[in-house]
Design an enzyme around this catalytic site. Structure first.
Site, short mmCIF file in Angstrom:
data_model
loop_
_atom_site.label_atom_id
_atom_site.label_comp_id
_atom_site.label_asym_id
_atom_site.label_seq_id
_atom_site.Cartn_x
_atom_site.Cartn_y
_atom_site.Cartn_z
N MET A 208 0.81 -1.15 0.07
CA MET A 208 0.10 0.06 0.08
C MET A 208 0.81 1.39 -0.09
SD MET A 208 -3.04 -1.39 -0.32
CE MET A 208 -4.06 0.08 0.14
N HIS B 235 4.57 5.14 2.05
CA HIS B 235 3.34 4.36 2.41
C HIS B 235 2.15 5.50 2.33
CE1 HIS B 235 0.68 1.56 4.29
NE2 HIS B 235 1.55 0.61 4.13
N HIS B 236 1.12 5.00 1.65
CA HIS B 236 -0.21 5.65 1.84
C HIS B 236 -0.66 6.00 2.96
CE1 HIS B 236 -3.31 7.40 -0.02
NE2 HIS B 236 -3.79 6.73 -1.17
N ALA B 237 -0.44 5.48 4.32
CA ALA B 237 -0.63 5.86 5.61
C ALA B 237 0.13 7.04 5.98
CB ALA B 237 -0.11 4.52 6.57
#
Length: 451
Positions: free
Chosen positions: A22, A137-139
């Site tokens: 992700m 990371h998309h977080a």
């Protein structure tokens, strides 16, 4: 110190697996100037920059201390040389080898024991250029923010040297009110409570529209397709640029936008590609299209980003008919979003995408129609030429996230007078992905002839 993680950010960690990394990424191609020096020296300067912003030194954690929820904590053993790496391409050093390397890098999970980002400086191209590949990371950030971070080392002035690295401390980085800070978490919770009362009626309106047409934030008409299956962790990345004025002229001739032409070009290319594999559904493909909305005239004010489910018209033979179908679908979709508040837009978009989460659950995959067939996004980029220590930025290409039930992602980024298409797919599910680039070129020419 533990820092709360927004629920929307923690989702990207919760659904991540070996098959579905992700993170988002970006590839930059540079043409060195005569006085540029060498790539090794540039790399050495980068890893000497130990002025690292807190966002780049925090790592994800989840334990009894966080009550089982994801949170951020500072990595006390942060090592810049783990995150910034020097690569060289094998001979003959074509763009083909560069894209193959980026495909492998993009298919590899980031180490959760460390801060979730990497930057790779890549040399060895036969034409003398070098590249920078960045993934995060998309977080931590979304795709647009990732591109902006990567552009921190760039300047419109070719004479400027030694700009700070993307991870260097900048004003307001990680301060109070920044994404993920306690102030932001509390403020968003208050806003959620204030607007939650309107969600049931907004959901009813959205579902009713979704049942009547394909352009609502929620769609019930996407057909099953070759893209809507479980995927592997293998990735294939293909990229190419086209002159932006060509695309603008087509849009102007029919009263449409650049995004309409992008979607219609993708529609025709996907139609050709799927026909070549005898895999084109009889029903039109539905694309999830992120859109930025100007809500300055809305009672809530401000701006919002939502998603429209766009009918791509892939069942239509004529390119002009496909472009008209896309244009009408996008107009209807944007109209549907303007009836909602910013929070309701986010909520309805989340509901529209929620069936994707079930695609990652064994035993549930394939039980439901896909909410949409693929994501096609168009991200505005720099409007003027940029430079890195005098080296001209020749190309800017986005890499995105395939997922179970979404084996192909198409993301576009404009730069100066070109529009770059970045195609990221599961290598085993979407065969011969590079052929789509040729079909995109063919379809653009067809649209020019029909406009």
């Amino acid at each position: 110190m533990l820092l709360p993680m927004l629920p929307t950010d923690s989702i990207f960690l919760s659904v991540e697996s070996r098959q579905t990394p992700m993170h988002v990424g970006g590839l930059q191609l540079f043409q060195p100037s005569p006085d540029f020096g060498d790539v090794q020296s540039m790399f050495a300067r980068l890893i000497r920059d130990d002025d690292v912003a807190p966002m780049f030194t925090k790592r994800a954690t989840r334990s009894w201390r966080t009550a089982g929820q994801w949170a951020w904590e500072q990595d006390e053993q942060f090592d810049i040389e783990h995150h910034v790496r020097h690569n060289a391409l094998p001979k003959p050093g074509r763009v083909l080898e560069l894209l193959a390397l980026c495909s492998r890098l993009h298919g590899t999970l980031l180490d959760r024991q460390r801060p979730l980002w990497e930057l790779h400086v890549i040399e060895g191209l036969a034409d003398g250029r070098f590249a920078v590949y960045f993934k995060i990371h998309h977080a931590l950030v979304d795709g647009v923010s990732a591109q902006r971070l990567l552009q921190r080392i760039l300047t419109p002035d070719p004479a400027v040297r030694n700009l700070p690295a993307p991870w260097a401390t900048h004003p307001n980085s990680g301060g109070d009110g920044a994404p993920g800070s306690p102030t932001t978490v509390v403020r968003e919770a208050i806003e959620l409570t204030a607007e939650a009362a309107g969600l049931p009626s907004a959901l009813l309106r959205t579902v009713n529209r979704g049942l009547r047409e394909q352009s609502a934030p929620v769609s019930f008409s996407a057909p099953r397709s070759m893209f809507n299956v479980p995927i592997t962790g293998s990735r294939r990345f293909a990229a190419q640029s086209w002159p932006l004025p060509r695309i603008k002229r087509i849009g102007e001739s029919v009263g449409g936008t650049v995004n309409d032409v992008v979607l219609a070009t993708c529609s025709g290319a996907l139609r050709r590609y799927m026909q070549s594999l005898d895999a084109l559904p009889d029903e039109p493909l539905i694309a999830m299209v992120p859109v930025a909305l100007d809500l300055s005239g809305h009672p809530q004010g401000g701006n919002a980003v939502g998603a429209v489910m766009c009918n791509l018209g892939t069942h239509l033979d004529d390119p002009a008919d496909r472009l008209n179908a896309v244009r009408q679908s996008m107009l209807q979709g944007k109209e549907a979003l303007t009836e909602l508040t910013p929070l309701q837009i986010v909520a309805m978009t989340g509901i529209g995408m929620s069936p994707l989460v079930l695609q990652g659950v064994p035993g549930v995959r394939g039980m439901f129609r896909p909410p949409f067939n693929l994501i096609i996004s168009n991200v505005p980029g720099p409007r003027t030429p940029l430079y890195l220590n005098g080296a001209r930025l020749d190309g800017l290409y986005p890499l995105s996230i395939p997922y179970h039930g979404q084996a192909l992602n198409i993301t576009c980024t404009s730069y100066s007078d070109v529009l770059a298409f970045g195609l990221t797919g599961c290598r085993r599910t979407v065969p011969h992905l590079q052929r789509l680039l040729g079909y995109l070129d063919d379809e653009l020419a067809e649209l020019e002839r029909s406009a």
